[in-house]
Design a protein around this motif. Structure first.
Motif, short mmCIF file in Angstrom:
data_model
loop_
_atom_site.label_atom_id
_atom_site.label_comp_id
_atom_site.label_asym_id
_atom_site.label_seq_id
_atom_site.Cartn_x
_atom_site.Cartn_y
_atom_site.Cartn_z
N TYR A 1 -5.93 -2.35 -2.68
CA TYR A 1 -6.63 -2.05 -1.43
C TYR A 1 -5.66 -1.46 -0.41
CZ TYR A 1 -11.31 -3.82 -2.32
OH TYR A 1 -12.59 -3.98 -2.80
N ALA A 2 -4.49 -2.06 -0.29
CA ALA A 2 -3.49 -1.58 0.67
C ALA A 2 -3.06 -0.15 0.37
CB ALA A 2 -2.28 -2.51 0.69
N LEU A 3 -2.98 0.19 -0.92
CA LEU A 3 -2.58 1.53 -1.34
C LEU A 3 -3.76 2.49 -1.51
CD1 LEU A 3 0.10 0.54 -4.00
CD2 LEU A 3 0.49 1.34 -1.65
N ARG A 4 -4.97 1.95 -1.29
CA ARG A 4 -6.20 2.73 -1.46
C ARG A 4 -6.32 3.29 -2.87
NH1 ARG A 4 -4.74 2.70 3.78
NH2 ARG A 4 -6.30 2.77 5.42
N GLY B 1 -8.41 3.23 -5.66
CA GLY B 1 -9.75 2.95 -6.14
C GLY B 1 -9.84 2.88 -7.66
N ALA B 2 -9.05 3.67 -8.36
CA ALA B 2 -9.08 3.65 -9.82
C ALA B 2 -8.66 2.28 -10.35
CB ALA B 2 -8.18 4.75 -10.38
N TYR B 3 -7.62 1.70 -9.77
CA TYR B 3 -7.17 0.38 -10.22
C TYR B 3 -8.23 -0.68 -9.89
CZ TYR B 3 -4.51 -3.84 -10.97
OH TYR B 3 -4.11 -5.08 -11.41
N LEU B 4 -8.81 -0.59 -8.70
CA LEU B 4 -9.84 -1.56 -8.32
C LEU B 4 -11.01 -1.52 -9.30
CD1 LEU B 4 -9.72 -1.07 -4.48
CD2 LEU B 4 -9.00 -3.10 -5.75
N GLN B 5 -11.44 -0.33 -9.65
CA GLN B 5 -12.56 -0.23 -10.60
C GLN B 5 -12.16 -0.72 -11.98
OE1 GLN B 5 -14.19 3.84 -9.79
NE2 GLN B 5 -16.03 2.57 -9.58
N ALA B 6 -10.94 -0.45 -12.40
CA ALA B 6 -10.48 -0.87 -13.72
C ALA B 6 -10.37 -2.39 -13.83
CB ALA B 6 -9.13 -0.23 -14.04
N THR B 7 -10.22 -3.08 -12.69
CA THR B 7 -10.07 -4.54 -12.71
C THR B 7 -11.32 -5.26 -12.20
OG1 THR B 7 -9.01 -4.49 -10.52
CG2 THR B 7 -7.56 -4.44 -12.45
N TRP B 8 -12.42 -4.52 -12.07
CA TRP B 8 -13.69 -5.07 -11.61
C TRP B 8 -14.57 -5.32 -12.84
CZ3 TRP B 8 -14.68 -3.19 -6.17
CH2 TRP B 8 -15.63 -3.98 -5.51
N ILE C 1 -15.58 4.11 -5.35
CA ILE C 1 -14.95 3.51 -4.18
C ILE C 1 -14.41 4.65 -3.35
CG2 ILE C 1 -13.11 2.01 -3.34
CD1 ILE C 1 -13.35 0.47 -6.02
N ASP C 2 -14.84 4.72 -2.09
CA ASP C 2 -14.47 5.82 -1.21
C ASP C 2 -13.63 5.29 -0.05
OD1 ASP C 2 -14.28 8.12 0.30
OD2 ASP C 2 -16.39 8.14 0.88
N PHE C 3 -12.38 5.67 -0.01
CA PHE C 3 -11.49 5.25 1.07
C PHE C 3 -11.35 6.34 2.15
CE2 PHE C 3 -9.77 2.44 -2.30
CZ PHE C 3 -9.88 1.24 -1.63
N SER C 4 -12.16 7.37 2.10
CA SER C 4 -11.98 8.50 3.01
C SER C 4 -12.16 8.13 4.49
CB SER C 4 -12.92 9.65 2.64
OG SER C 4 -14.28 9.27 2.83
N ARG C 5 -12.95 7.09 4.77
CA ARG C 5 -13.15 6.69 6.17
C ARG C 5 -12.46 5.35 6.47
NH1 ARG C 5 -19.47 7.75 6.57
NH2 ARG C 5 -19.33 5.50 6.64
N ALA D 1 -14.69 -5.88 6.93
CA ALA D 1 -13.35 -5.71 6.36
C ALA D 1 -13.25 -4.52 5.43
CB ALA D 1 -12.95 -6.98 5.62
N CYS D 2 -14.38 -3.92 5.05
CA CYS D 2 -14.32 -2.78 4.15
C CYS D 2 -13.84 -1.52 4.85
CB CYS D 2 -15.68 -2.53 3.49
SG CYS D 2 -16.89 -1.76 4.58
N GLY D 3 -13.78 -1.55 6.19
CA GLY D 3 -13.27 -0.40 6.93
C GLY D 3 -14.32 0.61 7.34
N SER D 4 -15.58 0.28 7.18
CA SER D 4 -16.65 1.22 7.51
C SER D 4 -16.78 1.47 9.01
CB SER D 4 -17.99 0.70 6.98
OG SER D 4 -18.37 -0.48 7.69
#
Length: 125
Positions: free
Chosen positions: A8-11, A13-20, A29-33, A112-115
């Protein structure tokens, strides 16, 4: 848990999805905003999650800053082991608090998702 926090800190998304867990994994997972700057993680409790376990639970506090304010999110996350690897199943946000003088907890806290939305209008809906 620590590796997912780092992702999450590094944004990452590929790792987050691979471990979900595949049954709960979001399509993308969109970190653009994303406006959150993750500061630190404190693991406060673990249940199960050992070598012989197939399930585990982690209670943690994740500290972050957003819009020049510092917050702490208290969450309970559940994990499942499949093929010898741990996967994030789901989590329950217990509270979100402003670390400064003002306290902002629960559904009216910033999500906390940053939206940029309130928790009740975003992940708490």
């Amino acid at each position: 848990m620590r590796s997912r926090y780092t992702a999450y800190a590094l944004r990452d998304g590929a790792y987050l999805q691979a471990t979900w867990d595949i049954t709960k994994r979001p399509e993308s997972i969109d970190f653009s905003r994303e406006t959150i700057n993750w500061l630190r993680l404190e693991i406060t409790e673990t249940k199960k999650g050992g070598i012989k376990d197939s399930k585990g639970q982690v209670t943690f506090k994740a500290f972050y800053s957003q819009d020049n304010e510092e917050y702490v999110m208290n969450e309970i996350s559940r994990f499942t082991k499949q093929g010898g690897r741990w996967f994030y199943l789901d989590g329950i946000i217990k509270s979100i608090s402003n670390v400064g003088l003002q306290t902002n907890t629960g559904k009216n806290a910033p999500c906390a998702c940053g939206s940029g939305k309130k928790f009740k209008r975003c992940c708490g809906a």
